[in-house]
Motif scaffolding. Structure first.
Motif, PDB file in Angstrom:
ATOM      1  N   LYS A 192       0.831  -1.204   0.000  1.00 51.88           N
ATOM      2  CA  LYS A 192       0.000   0.000   0.000  1.00 51.88           C
ATOM      3  C   LYS A 192       0.871   1.262   0.000  1.00 51.88           C
ATOM      4  O   LYS A 192       0.560   2.240  -0.664  1.00 51.88           O
ATOM      5  N   SER A 251       0.022  -2.018 -13.115  1.00 53.56           N
ATOM      6  CA  SER A 251      -0.433  -3.303 -13.634  1.00 53.56           C
ATOM      7  C   SER A 251      -0.396  -4.377 -12.549  1.00 53.56           C
ATOM      8  O   SER A 251      -1.234  -5.275 -12.529  1.00 53.56           O
ATOM      9  N   ALA A 277      -0.924  -3.717  -9.290  1.00 56.84           N
ATOM     10  CA  ALA A 277      -2.046  -3.401  -8.392  1.00 56.84           C
ATOM     11  C   ALA A 277      -3.371  -3.868  -8.985  1.00 56.84           C
ATOM     12  O   ALA A 277      -4.290  -4.235  -8.261  1.00 56.84           O
ATOM     13  N   ALA A 278      -3.447  -3.873 -10.344  1.00 60.68           N
ATOM     14  CA  ALA A 278      -4.702  -4.225 -11.000  1.00 60.68           C
ATOM     15  C   ALA A 278      -4.872  -5.736 -11.161  1.00 60.68           C
ATOM     16  O   ALA A 278      -5.953  -6.204 -11.497  1.00 60.68           O
ATOM     17  N   ASP A 279      -3.811  -6.495 -10.928  1.00 57.27           N
ATOM     18  CA  ASP A 279      -3.833  -7.933 -11.237  1.00 57.27           C
ATOM     19  C   ASP A 279      -3.903  -8.757  -9.951  1.00 57.27           C
ATOM     20  O   ASP A 279      -2.889  -9.111  -9.359  1.00 57.27           O
ATOM     21  N   GLU A 280      -5.119  -9.064  -9.529  1.00 59.96           N
ATOM     22  CA  GLU A 280      -5.286  -9.780  -8.266  1.00 59.96           C
ATOM     23  C   GLU A 280      -4.725 -11.187  -8.318  1.00 59.96           C
ATOM     24  O   GLU A 280      -4.203 -11.701  -7.324  1.00 59.96           O
ATOM     25  N   GLU A 281      -4.848 -11.813  -9.480  1.00 57.68           N
ATOM     26  CA  GLU A 281      -4.360 -13.191  -9.596  1.00 57.68           C
ATOM     27  C   GLU A 281      -2.832 -13.228  -9.414  1.00 57.68           C
ATOM     28  O   GLU A 281      -2.294 -14.093  -8.734  1.00 57.68           O
ATOM     29  N   GLN A 326      -1.041 -11.071  -7.764  1.00 65.76           N
ATOM     30  CA  GLN A 326      -0.751 -10.808  -6.348  1.00 65.76           C
ATOM     31  C   GLN A 326      -0.989 -12.040  -5.494  1.00 65.76           C
ATOM     32  O   GLN A 326      -0.217 -12.349  -4.592  1.00 65.76           O
ATOM     33  N   ASN A 327      -2.080 -12.767  -5.799  1.00 64.84           N
ATOM     34  CA  ASN A 327      -2.377 -14.003  -5.073  1.00 64.84           C
ATOM     35  C   ASN A 327      -1.298 -15.040  -5.252  1.00 64.84           C
ATOM     36  O   ASN A 327      -0.846 -15.682  -4.321  1.00 64.84           O
ATOM     37  N   ARG A 328      -0.915 -15.203  -6.508  1.00 62.13           N
ATOM     38  CA  ARG A 328      -0.003 -16.288  -6.861  1.00 62.13           C
ATOM     39  C   ARG A 328       1.396 -16.044  -6.313  1.00 62.13           C
ATOM     40  O   ARG A 328       2.024 -16.937  -5.760  1.00 62.13           O
ATOM     41  N   VAL A 368      -1.098 -12.117  -1.434  1.00 59.77           N
ATOM     42  CA  VAL A 368      -1.937 -11.013  -0.953  1.00 59.77           C
ATOM     43  C   VAL A 368      -3.397 -11.464  -0.956  1.00 59.77           C
ATOM     44  O   VAL A 368      -3.849 -12.002  -1.954  1.00 59.77           O
TER      45      VAL A 368
END
Ligand code: ATP
Ligand code: MG
Length: 228
Positions: free
Chosen positions: A189, A214, A216-220, A222-224, A228
């Motif tokens: 953050k 890009s 911040a916009a890509d949740e997958e 960040q997860n992988r 996060v």
């Protein structure tokens, strides 16, 4: 300013890095990301030649660092703030800062302007500072070497929110005045709005590079890779 190409690094027989690429341009702030144990600190130690890589290339300020000792690399202008805020505990704040100083723009007064708490505690021994103040001192010490590139490894880890904000404000000020920075931090953050670009490590490899937007916009993503 810094170019890292395909570095592979070992701790004894065990390989920790399997090919890391990254670049920091002049005045850029590059975020090095990844979950615990993925090789962020090892990448930094490899760049600074505290744990020299067995393969690949590190070029800093147009010089190939191959074969150089860590202290010589530091003198070329690599300022490291290592994981775990290391300061000389028995020396005063001022003595800690003077111990690493080299001629250039940075002075005691400039460090105290950046971190007023350090100025107020100039005569106090470093051991008696709070964790956050010790972290400020560790950053101040690196700045006193007048680095061309500042490397921060988890500089806000485990600190109280207020003092963490003070450190982020200082990092932002350093970036705004054009210092090149390579930074590891889990606090996305605060980190992403300041970063020029991001590099993600997974099991000792750089697996993704791109803009903070890009990421911040890509949740997958960040997860992988970041859990996060
Ligand atoms: N001194 C060491 N001796 C042997 N193996 C090490 C040593 N330091 C790190 N490693 C191993 O190298 C790998 C990368 O560790 P590293 O400390 O670079 O990760 P990191 O991304 O900085 O993790 P963290 O987020 O927890 O700080 C891990 O598997 C770790 O166990
Ligand atoms: Mg680490």
């Amino acid at each position: 300013m810094l170019k890292v190409e395909g570095i592979e690094t070992f701790y004894g027989p065990s390989q920790a890095l399997f090919g890391v690429d990254l670049a920091v341009g002049e005045g850029e702030m590059v975020a090095l990301l990844g979950r615990n144990g993925m090789g962020k600190t090892t990448t930094i130690r490899s760049i600074c030649r505290l744990t020299p890589p067995a393969a690949g290339r590190v070029v800093f300020d147009d010089q190939d660092l191959a074969g150089r000792k860590a202290f010589r690399v530091a003198r070329l202008g690599l300022g490291l703030v290592p994981e775990g805020r290391r300061v000389f505990p028995t020396l005063s704040v001022q003595e800690n800062l003077v111990a690493t100083s080299r001629s250039g723009d940075w002075s005691l007064q400039r460090v105290y302007d950046l971190f007023p708490r350090l100025g107020e505690r100039a005569e106090q021994s470093a051991r008696t500072l709070s964790g956050g103040e010790q972290q400020m001192l560790a950053i101040g010490r690196a700045l006193m070497t007048n680095p061309k590139l500042l490397i921060l490894d988890e500089a806000t880890e485990g600190l109280a929110p207020l003092i963490r904000e003070e450190i982020w404000a200082a990092i932002k000020a350093l970036k705004q005045e054009g210092l090149s920075i390579l930074i590891v931090d889990k606090n996305l953050k605060d980190l992403l709005p300041l970063a020029s670009s991001c590099v993600v490590l997974e099991k000792g490899r750089s697996v993704w590079q791109g803009s903070p937007d890009s990421l911040a916009a890509d949740e997958e993503l960040q997860n992988r890779y970041l859990g996060v």
